[in-house]
Structure formats: structure tokens, C-alpha cells
Design a protein around this motif. Structure first.
Motif, PDB file in Angstrom:
ATOM      1  N   SER A  64      11.986   8.881  -0.281  1.00  0.00           N
ATOM      2  CA  SER A  64      11.554   7.728   0.517  1.00  0.00           C
ATOM      3  C   SER A  64      10.051   7.511   0.416  1.00  0.00           C
ATOM      4  O   SER A  64       9.588   6.376   0.346  1.00  0.00           O
ATOM      5  CB  SER A  64      11.940   7.915   1.986  1.00  0.00           C
ATOM      6  N   ILE A  65       9.290   8.600   0.412  1.00  0.00           N
ATOM      7  CA  ILE A  65       7.832   8.507   0.273  1.00  0.00           C
ATOM      8  C   ILE A  65       7.473   7.905  -1.076  1.00  0.00           C
ATOM      9  O   ILE A  65       6.667   6.982  -1.172  1.00  0.00           O
ATOM     10  CB  ILE A  65       7.171   9.886   0.460  1.00  0.00           C
ATOM     11  N   GLU A  66       8.082   8.424  -2.132  1.00  0.00           N
ATOM     12  CA  GLU A  66       7.767   7.937  -3.479  1.00  0.00           C
ATOM     13  C   GLU A  66       8.138   6.473  -3.663  1.00  0.00           C
ATOM     14  O   GLU A  66       7.504   5.767  -4.439  1.00  0.00           O
ATOM     15  CB  GLU A  66       8.456   8.806  -4.532  1.00  0.00           C
ATOM     16  N   LEU A  67       9.163   6.030  -2.965  1.00  0.00           N
ATOM     17  CA  LEU A  67       9.583   4.626  -3.061  1.00  0.00           C
ATOM     18  C   LEU A  67       8.841   3.719  -2.078  1.00  0.00           C
ATOM     19  O   LEU A  67       9.041   2.509  -2.083  1.00  0.00           O
ATOM     20  CB  LEU A  67      11.095   4.518  -2.819  1.00  0.00           C
ATOM     21  N   GLU A 127       0.833  -1.210   0.000  1.00  0.00           N
ATOM     22  CA  GLU A 127       0.000   0.000   0.000  1.00  0.00           C
ATOM     23  C   GLU A 127       0.863   1.254   0.000  1.00  0.00           C
ATOM     24  O   GLU A 127       0.602   2.188  -0.743  1.00  0.00           O
ATOM     25  CB  GLU A 127      -0.942   0.008   1.211  1.00  0.00           C
ATOM     26  N   TYR A 128       1.896   1.278   0.847  1.00  0.00           N
ATOM     27  CA  TYR A 128       2.794   2.440   0.887  1.00  0.00           C
ATOM     28  C   TYR A 128       3.489   2.635  -0.457  1.00  0.00           C
ATOM     29  O   TYR A 128       3.674   3.760  -0.922  1.00  0.00           O
ATOM     30  CB  TYR A 128       3.829   2.298   2.007  1.00  0.00           C
ATOM     31  N   GLU A 129       3.868   1.531  -1.095  1.00  0.00           N
ATOM     32  CA  GLU A 129       4.516   1.623  -2.403  1.00  0.00           C
ATOM     33  C   GLU A 129       3.555   2.175  -3.457  1.00  0.00           C
ATOM     34  O   GLU A 129       3.944   2.999  -4.286  1.00  0.00           O
ATOM     35  CB  GLU A 129       5.065   0.257  -2.817  1.00  0.00           C
ATOM     36  N   GLN A 130       2.303   1.746  -3.417  1.00  0.00           N
ATOM     37  CA  GLN A 130       1.308   2.234  -4.369  1.00  0.00           C
ATOM     38  C   GLN A 130       1.009   3.713  -4.142  1.00  0.00           C
ATOM     39  O   GLN A 130       0.891   4.482  -5.099  1.00  0.00           O
ATOM     40  CB  GLN A 130       0.021   1.408  -4.288  1.00  0.00           C
ATOM     41  N   SER A 151      -6.397  15.667  -4.940  1.00  0.00           N
ATOM     42  CA  SER A 151      -7.255  15.217  -3.852  1.00  0.00           C
ATOM     43  C   SER A 151      -6.608  14.040  -3.119  1.00  0.00           C
ATOM     44  O   SER A 151      -5.823  13.284  -3.705  1.00  0.00           O
ATOM     45  CB  SER A 151      -8.621  14.792  -4.391  1.00  0.00           C
ATOM     46  N   ALA A 152      -6.936  13.903  -1.866  1.00  0.00           N
ATOM     47  CA  ALA A 152      -6.438  12.774  -1.079  1.00  0.00           C
ATOM     48  C   ALA A 152      -6.913  11.453  -1.682  1.00  0.00           C
ATOM     49  O   ALA A 152      -6.159  10.480  -1.739  1.00  0.00           O
ATOM     50  CB  ALA A 152      -6.896  12.898   0.370  1.00  0.00           C
ATOM     51  N   ASP A 153      -8.164  11.427  -2.152  1.00  0.00           N
ATOM     52  CA  ASP A 153      -8.708  10.210  -2.759  1.00  0.00           C
ATOM     53  C   ASP A 153      -7.863   9.736  -3.936  1.00  0.00           C
ATOM     54  O   ASP A 153      -7.643   8.546  -4.112  1.00  0.00           O
ATOM     55  CB  ASP A 153     -10.145  10.417  -3.246  1.00  0.00           C
ATOM     56  N   SER A 154      -7.417  10.676  -4.758  1.00  0.00           N
ATOM     57  CA  SER A 154      -6.660  10.292  -5.952  1.00  0.00           C
ATOM     58  C   SER A 154      -5.326   9.653  -5.578  1.00  0.00           C
ATOM     59  O   SER A 154      -4.785   8.873  -6.352  1.00  0.00           O
ATOM     60  CB  SER A 154      -6.424  11.492  -6.861  1.00  0.00           C
ATOM     61  N   ILE A 155      -4.816   9.969  -4.401  1.00  0.00           N
ATOM     62  CA  ILE A 155      -3.543   9.387  -3.959  1.00  0.00           C
ATOM     63  C   ILE A 155      -3.777   8.099  -3.156  1.00  0.00           C
ATOM     64  O   ILE A 155      -3.053   7.120  -3.312  1.00  0.00           O
ATOM     65  CB  ILE A 155      -2.744  10.409  -3.112  1.00  0.00           C
TER      66      ILE A 155
END
Length: 78
Positions: free
Chosen positions: A44-47, A9-12, A67-71
Motif C-alpha cells: 500500500s505504501i509503494e502504491l 505526493e504519496y504516490e511519488q 536518507s529521508a531526503d532521497s525518499i
């Protein structure tokens, strides 16, 4: 098992942040400056290598003007 799912999930989420940044023609350095976080933290966030605080997430989406939803969710209906 749960840790693996969370890591995916974090990676996505990181990938969607990266794609949004690229769509906005913004460098990692520009995103870092606008979101008031460090350049290594953006990377780090992007990875998907770090867990973001909610306050960091809000600054990132505001800097990207998305939007938060899109992320958070893939295939959000418009």
C-alpha cells in the motif's frame, strides 16, 4: 484540488521507496520484516494508497538504509 496534490505526493514517495527497495535487491517481504510492518502495508505504501505514520516512515528508511531526503524529494543533490 489539495487532496489530488497530496495523493500524487504519496504516490511519488511510494515509487521512490519501491525503487530504493529494488536497488537494494530486497523483496517486499524482506522490507516488511526489517521495518516491522505487514507485507500488505508495504504494498500500500509503494502504491501510494496509504498515509504513513512518521514512525513507519523512519522504520522503512532505516530498513532500506537510505536518507529521508532521497525518499521525500526527487533530485536531491549529493
Amino acid at each position: 484540488m489539495i487532496e489530488e496534490v497530496l495523493q500524487q505526493e504519496y504516490e511519488q514517495i511510494g515509487l521512490r521507496i519501491r525503487n530504493a527497495r529494488i536497488e537494494k535487491k530486497m523483496s517486499q517481504a524482506e522490507l516488511a520484516a526489517k521495518a516491522n510492518i505487514s507485507l500488505p502495508h508495504v504494498s500500500s505504501i509503494e502504491l501510494g494508497k496509504t498515509k504513513m505514520l512518521l514512525s513507519t516512515f523512519i522504520r522503512v528508511i532505516e530498513a532500506l538504509q537510505v536518507s529521508a531526503d532521497s525518499i521525500l524529494r526527487a533530485n536531491v543533490p549529493t
